[in-house]
Design an enzyme around this catalytic site. Structure first.
Site, mmCIF file in Angstrom:
data_model
loop_
_atom_site.group_PDB
_atom_site.id
_atom_site.type_symbol
_atom_site.label_atom_id
_atom_site.label_comp_id
_atom_site.label_asym_id
_atom_site.label_seq_id
_atom_site.Cartn_x
_atom_site.Cartn_y
_atom_site.Cartn_z
ATOM 1 N N PRO A 2 0.824 -1.218 0.000
ATOM 2 C CA PRO A 2 0.000 0.000 0.000
ATOM 3 C C PRO A 2 0.854 1.263 0.000
ATOM 4 O O PRO A 2 1.838 1.345 0.723
ATOM 5 C CB PRO A 2 -0.788 -0.104 1.307
ATOM 6 C CG PRO A 2 -0.608 -1.491 1.801
ATOM 7 C CD PRO A 2 0.660 -2.001 1.207
ATOM 8 N N GLU A 3 0.483 2.208 -0.844
ATOM 9 C CA GLU A 3 1.143 3.512 -0.872
ATOM 10 C C GLU A 3 0.119 4.551 -0.402
ATOM 11 O O GLU A 3 -0.968 4.188 0.052
ATOM 12 C CB GLU A 3 1.660 3.802 -2.285
ATOM 13 C CG GLU A 3 2.663 2.735 -2.758
ATOM 14 C CD GLU A 3 3.213 2.979 -4.164
ATOM 15 O OE1 GLU A 3 3.310 4.147 -4.581
ATOM 16 O OE2 GLU A 3 3.536 1.986 -4.838
ATOM 17 N N LYS A 59 2.434 7.015 4.549
ATOM 18 C CA LYS A 59 1.757 5.714 4.651
ATOM 19 C C LYS A 59 1.368 5.383 6.092
ATOM 20 O O LYS A 59 0.997 4.245 6.387
ATOM 21 C CB LYS A 59 2.681 4.615 4.098
ATOM 22 C CG LYS A 59 3.145 4.884 2.667
ATOM 23 C CD LYS A 59 4.191 3.861 2.235
ATOM 24 C CE LYS A 59 4.947 4.337 0.997
ATOM 25 N NZ LYS A 59 6.052 3.432 0.632
ATOM 26 N N ARG A 266 13.840 -4.464 -6.784
ATOM 27 C CA ARG A 266 12.460 -4.425 -7.241
ATOM 28 C C ARG A 266 12.476 -4.314 -8.755
ATOM 29 O O ARG A 266 13.459 -4.636 -9.398
ATOM 30 C CB ARG A 266 11.746 -3.205 -6.661
ATOM 31 C CG ARG A 266 11.737 -3.207 -5.168
ATOM 32 C CD ARG A 266 10.796 -2.169 -4.667
ATOM 33 N NE ARG A 266 11.466 -1.244 -3.777
ATOM 34 C CZ ARG A 266 10.832 -0.352 -3.045
ATOM 35 N NH1 ARG A 266 9.529 -0.249 -3.113
ATOM 36 N NH2 ARG A 266 11.493 0.448 -2.259
#
Ligand SMILES: [Zn+2]
Length: 282
Positions: A2-3, A59, A266
């Site tokens: 989640p951002e 966040k 990533r």
């Protein structure tokens, strides 16, 4: 993971239901989700407190309690979810903390598969929890200072994507929205901050803000299926993604196929034509 848009969607889902309600009881099913506090202390601090607000920076979310020096900080980590579920419904095996409310049919359930997220008690420094105060304001904070962020970015030699993800410069931006902002602004992720003109940096930041504002409207992105809103529903912003997750699909601006490249443990997605590699970058 989640951002900001996903966390803001959770905040907006929780606020109308929980603000003004009093906590009846707290059940800690897995103490690993309490990042700093003992179960006993956590439970006794929350019991019988009325929730007077829910705020966010980047966040991080936090619940404000009536007549208490403490706030409850919530971080979703990789796979955390905050759900409002009927008291009578069966609890999923990944529910780690359950907060029951007085005079309410639904309770607040913190569900986390991978245990990187969690809750902890904190005190406010000004109006920000002490443990969150090192995090820079995000794009939607009245304290966000575009000029000072531009100045910081234009001095750094690091690649622009790692700067966008640096929570001490701007908070809330993660892999998905960084790739989208870079695509929108036609910038390669490895371009050093000090190699971008002020106007290109400004375009990039405004692109990130625009992408995240749109994502909030769409209820976030549920790319990896781990993110859902408080009602367990997916966001639908992935339908509007132009780069992230679009490997081998044509760029919606120029038609070249989007590529996926390994970056910092990533991936980065970009259009090779719209976002060519800068000569200075390795
Ligand atoms: Zn393109």
């Amino acid at each position: 993971m989640p951002e900001l848009p996903e966390v803001e969607t959770v905040r907006r889902g929780l606020a109308p239901y929980i603000v003004g309600k009093t906590i009846r009881d707290v059940e800690v099913l897995d103490a690993r989700s309490l990042k700093k506090d003992s179960v006993k202390h956590f439970k006794s601090t929350l019991a019988q407190r009325r929730i007077t607000g829910i705020e966010r920076r980047g966040k991080f979310l936090w619940l404000i309690l009536d007549n208490s020096p403490n706030v409850v900080v919530v971080h979703l980590g990789m796979s955390g979810q905050v759900l409002l579920e009927p008291h009578s419904s069966q609890m999923h095996s990944h529910v780690r903390i359950n907060i029951a409310l007085k005079n309410a049919s639904r309770e607040i359930r913190f569900r986390d598969q991978r245990l990187f997220g969690g809750l902890h008690l904190d005190t406010l420094q000004g109006d920000i929890p002490a443990s969150v105060s090192h995090i820079a304001p995000d794009f939607f904070d009245t304290r966000f200072d575009l000029d000072s962020v531009l100045k910081t970015l234009s001095k750094r030699t690091a690649g622009i994507k790692s700067l966008l993800l640096n929570q001490n410069i701007i908070s809330g931006v993660g892999n998905i929205y960084a790739d989208e902002a870079l695509w929108l602004a036609k910038v390669h992720y490895l371009t050093p901050g000090n190699r971008l003109s002020k106007s290109r940096l400004e375009t990039l930041l405004l692109s990130a803000q625009e992408v995240m504002a749109k994502a909030i409207k769409a209820g976030g992105t549920s790319f990896d299926d781990l993110y859902v809103n408080v009602n367990g529903e997916s966001g639908w912003f992935e339908l509007e993604l132009n780069a992230y997750g679009r490997e081998d699909e044509p760029c919606s601006r120029c038609g070249r196929l989007i590529v996926r490249e390994a970056w910092s443990n990533r991936s980065s997605y970009r259009c090779p034509r719209c976002q060519p590699k800068p000569r200075t970058a390795r």
